[in-house]
Design a protein around this motif. Structure first.
Motif, PDB file in Angstrom:
ATOM      1  N   THR A  41      -6.801   7.264  -0.676  1.00 57.16           N
ATOM      2  CA  THR A  41      -5.577   6.493  -0.923  1.00 57.16           C
ATOM      3  C   THR A  41      -5.348   5.482   0.193  1.00 57.16           C
ATOM      4  O   THR A  41      -4.966   4.330  -0.060  1.00 57.16           O
ATOM      5  CB  THR A  41      -4.374   7.436  -1.046  1.00 57.16           C
ATOM      6  OG1 THR A  41      -4.608   8.373  -2.108  1.00 57.16           O
ATOM      7  CG2 THR A  41      -3.106   6.660  -1.328  1.00 57.16           C
ATOM      8  N   ALA A  44      -7.876   2.706  -0.238  1.00 58.20           N
ATOM      9  CA  ALA A  44      -7.473   1.867  -1.372  1.00 58.20           C
ATOM     10  C   ALA A  44      -6.332   0.944  -0.982  1.00 58.20           C
ATOM     11  O   ALA A  44      -6.296  -0.227  -1.390  1.00 58.20           O
ATOM     12  CB  ALA A  44      -7.072   2.750  -2.552  1.00 58.20           C
ATOM     13  N   SER A  47      -7.727  -1.895   0.897  1.00 56.25           N
ATOM     14  CA  SER A  47      -8.511  -2.812   0.069  1.00 56.25           C
ATOM     15  C   SER A  47      -7.643  -3.811  -0.687  1.00 56.25           C
ATOM     16  O   SER A  47      -8.139  -4.876  -1.098  1.00 56.25           O
ATOM     17  CB  SER A  47      -9.364  -2.019  -0.926  1.00 56.25           C
ATOM     18  OG  SER A  47      -8.552  -1.386  -1.904  1.00 56.25           O
ATOM     19  N   ILE A  48      -6.358  -3.488  -0.893  1.00 56.91           N
ATOM     20  CA  ILE A  48      -5.468  -4.408  -1.605  1.00 56.91           C
ATOM     21  C   ILE A  48      -4.413  -4.999  -0.676  1.00 56.91           C
ATOM     22  O   ILE A  48      -3.468  -5.644  -1.137  1.00 56.91           O
ATOM     23  CB  ILE A  48      -4.773  -3.686  -2.780  1.00 56.91           C
ATOM     24  CG1 ILE A  48      -3.969  -2.484  -2.266  1.00 56.91           C
ATOM     25  CG2 ILE A  48      -5.783  -3.257  -3.830  1.00 56.91           C
ATOM     26  CD1 ILE A  48      -3.196  -1.748  -3.348  1.00 56.91           C
ATOM     27  N   ARG A  55      -9.149  -5.275   4.442  1.00 51.14           N
ATOM     28  CA  ARG A  55      -9.997  -5.391   3.250  1.00 51.14           C
ATOM     29  C   ARG A  55     -11.475  -5.283   3.608  1.00 51.14           C
ATOM     30  O   ARG A  55     -12.256  -4.656   2.888  1.00 51.14           O
ATOM     31  CB  ARG A  55      -9.726  -6.720   2.546  1.00 51.14           C
ATOM     32  CG  ARG A  55      -8.323  -6.830   1.959  1.00 51.14           C
ATOM     33  CD  ARG A  55      -8.247  -7.976   0.958  1.00 51.14           C
ATOM     34  NE  ARG A  55      -8.650  -9.238   1.569  1.00 51.14           N
ATOM     35  CZ  ARG A  55      -7.825 -10.076   2.187  1.00 51.14           C
ATOM     36  NH1 ARG A  55      -6.527  -9.766   2.299  1.00 51.14           N
ATOM     37  NH2 ARG A  55      -8.266 -11.221   2.690  1.00 51.14           N
ATOM     38  N   ALA A 120     -11.283   5.934  -3.580  1.00 50.03           N
ATOM     39  CA  ALA A 120     -10.656   4.677  -3.179  1.00 50.03           C
ATOM     40  C   ALA A 120     -10.855   3.598  -4.230  1.00 50.03           C
ATOM     41  O   ALA A 120      -9.932   2.836  -4.557  1.00 50.03           O
ATOM     42  CB  ALA A 120     -11.225   4.222  -1.828  1.00 50.03           C
ATOM     43  N   GLU A 121     -12.047   3.532  -4.799  1.00 52.77           N
ATOM     44  CA  GLU A 121     -12.320   2.530  -5.829  1.00 52.77           C
ATOM     45  C   GLU A 121     -11.571   2.843  -7.119  1.00 52.77           C
ATOM     46  O   GLU A 121     -11.085   1.938  -7.803  1.00 52.77           O
ATOM     47  CB  GLU A 121     -13.825   2.466  -6.094  1.00 52.77           C
ATOM     48  CG  GLU A 121     -14.630   1.893  -4.941  1.00 52.77           C
ATOM     49  CD  GLU A 121     -14.239   0.464  -4.654  1.00 52.77           C
ATOM     50  OE1 GLU A 121     -14.400  -0.395  -5.540  1.00 52.77           O
ATOM     51  OE2 GLU A 121     -13.742   0.199  -3.543  1.00 52.77           O
ATOM     52  N   ARG A 124      -7.889   1.950  -6.436  1.00 51.71           N
ATOM     53  CA  ARG A 124      -7.744   0.491  -6.383  1.00 51.71           C
ATOM     54  C   ARG A 124      -7.783  -0.096  -7.795  1.00 51.71           C
ATOM     55  O   ARG A 124      -6.977  -0.961  -8.141  1.00 51.71           O
ATOM     56  CB  ARG A 124      -8.852  -0.123  -5.534  1.00 51.71           C
ATOM     57  CG  ARG A 124      -8.785  -1.647  -5.432  1.00 51.71           C
ATOM     58  CD  ARG A 124      -9.924  -2.184  -4.605  1.00 51.71           C
ATOM     59  NE  ARG A 124     -11.214  -1.929  -5.240  1.00 51.71           N
ATOM     60  CZ  ARG A 124     -11.743  -2.701  -6.181  1.00 51.71           C
ATOM     61  NH1 ARG A 124     -11.092  -3.770  -6.610  1.00 51.71           N
ATOM     62  NH2 ARG A 124     -12.921  -2.405  -6.707  1.00 51.71           N
ATOM     63  N   TRP A 127      -4.506   0.605  -9.580  1.00 48.40           N
ATOM     64  CA  TRP A 127      -3.426  -0.258  -9.117  1.00 48.40           C
ATOM     65  C   TRP A 127      -3.546  -1.656  -9.724  1.00 48.40           C
ATOM     66  O   TRP A 127      -2.557  -2.249 -10.156  1.00 48.40           O
ATOM     67  CB  TRP A 127      -3.451  -0.350  -7.592  1.00 48.40           C
ATOM     68  CG  TRP A 127      -2.268  -1.081  -7.031  1.00 48.40           C
ATOM     69  CD1 TRP A 127      -1.050  -0.566  -6.699  1.00 48.40           C
ATOM     70  CD2 TRP A 127      -2.182  -2.487  -6.750  1.00 48.40           C
ATOM     71  NE1 TRP A 127      -0.214  -1.544  -6.236  1.00 48.40           N
ATOM     72  CE2 TRP A 127      -0.890  -2.739  -6.256  1.00 48.40           C
ATOM     73  CE3 TRP A 127      -3.080  -3.539  -6.872  1.00 48.40           C
ATOM     74  CZ2 TRP A 127      -0.470  -4.006  -5.879  1.00 48.40           C
ATOM     75  CZ3 TRP A 127      -2.664  -4.819  -6.502  1.00 48.40           C
ATOM     76  CH2 TRP A 127      -1.372  -5.049  -6.004  1.00 48.40           C
ATOM     77  N   GLN A 128      -4.762  -2.180  -9.793  1.00 48.20           N
ATOM     78  CA  GLN A 128      -4.966  -3.511 -10.347  1.00 48.20           C
ATOM     79  C   GLN A 128      -4.749  -3.552 -11.853  1.00 48.20           C
ATOM     80  O   GLN A 128      -4.419  -4.609 -12.403  1.00 48.20           O
ATOM     81  CB  GLN A 128      -6.372  -4.009 -10.000  1.00 48.20           C
ATOM     82  CG  GLN A 128      -6.573  -4.269  -8.514  1.00 48.20           C
ATOM     83  CD  GLN A 128      -7.982  -4.693  -8.173  1.00 48.20           C
ATOM     84  OE1 GLN A 128      -8.928  -4.365  -8.895  1.00 48.20           O
ATOM     85  NE2 GLN A 128      -8.143  -5.417  -7.070  1.00 48.20           N
TER      86      GLN A 128
END
Length: 238
Positions: A41, A44, A47-48, A55, A120-121, A124, A127-128
């Motif tokens: 988490t 992730a 990453s955003i 990032r 994490a991916e 992410r 979320w997107q």
């Protein structure tokens, strides 16, 4: 009948050893899961984030751990952290000659890191994929950033990420078998020892296959119930 006796409990069978190994296997998985989720988490979130460094670190972290074989990651953690621990201990107290790094701890760390890189991916992506219009509605209602995340974004992220995280959990359960190579008495190592002593590979390996299969089936049923509950009303709304 002889085969059944070998799987029995007590001094004549290997049931006690297999049950103990199963407990260690499940404990490994259930301890690695929350650690991996927390780390995943956090990665992730990086990453955003708006931070270029955050990032870049998230990309490096996930690319590195997903690109390494799980067994190699386990060896690096077990031997690398063990060496670092001994060097640090000698620096703090030269009288201490050697400190053994726990295979159990190494297994938890390695499994959690591998799980976190994939989680994490998944998080992410969830979320997107979220409907951004609901966030805008929260802003229009004068909700602060924390309230928007907790009451609007978090439930949707959990719903969207659960199928992927469920698959990762099943893989985590199966990956626990790797720790047998660092002499941790999990279910797989218990079966290996039993095979070496009895020369009955099919009996014990097939028994272990059945145990893993039953655990995975049970977990899949639980995950299905969770997904059904989280998705209630979604289809009707569409």
């Amino acid at each position: 009948m002889d085969n059944l006796a070998l799987l029995s409990f007590g001094s004549q069978g290997w049931g006690d050893e297999l049950l103990k190994g199963l407990c260690i296997t499940l404990l490994l998985a259930f301890l690695a899961l929350p650690i991996g989720l927390i780390i995943g988490t956090g990665v992730a979130g990086l990453s955003i984030s708006s931070s270029r460094f955050g990032r870049a670190f998230a990309t490096f972290y996930t690319t590195l751990l997903r690109g390494l074989p799980e067994l190699l990651t386990l060896f690096i953690i077990y031997h690398g952290l063990g060496l670092l621990l001994n060097q640090l201990t000698k620096w703090l107290n030269p009288d201490i000659k050697y400190v053994e790094f726990s295979p159990f701890a190494a297994g938890i760390i390695a499994l959690a890191l591998v799980f976190s890189s994939y989680a994490a991916e998944v998080i992410r992506g969830a979320w997107q994929a979220m409907d951004k219009g609901q966030k805008e509605a929260g802003i229009a209602l004068s909700m602060n950033r924390w309230l928007i995340f907790w009451f609007i974004e978090r439930p949707q992220i959990v719903r969207l990420a659960l199928p992927g995280l469920g698959n990762l959990w099943i893989n985590l359960l199966k990956d626990t078998a790797l720790v047998s190579v660092i002499a941790l008495d999990d279910l797989m190592r218990a079966a290996n020892i039993a095979v070496g002593a009895t020369k009955k590979p099919f009996l014990f390996y097939l028994s272990v296959c059945l145990v893993y299969w039953l655990i995975c089936i049970l977990c899949e049923r639980v995950l299905f119930k969770m997904e059904t509950r989280l998705n209630r009303g979604i289809s009707a709304g569409k």
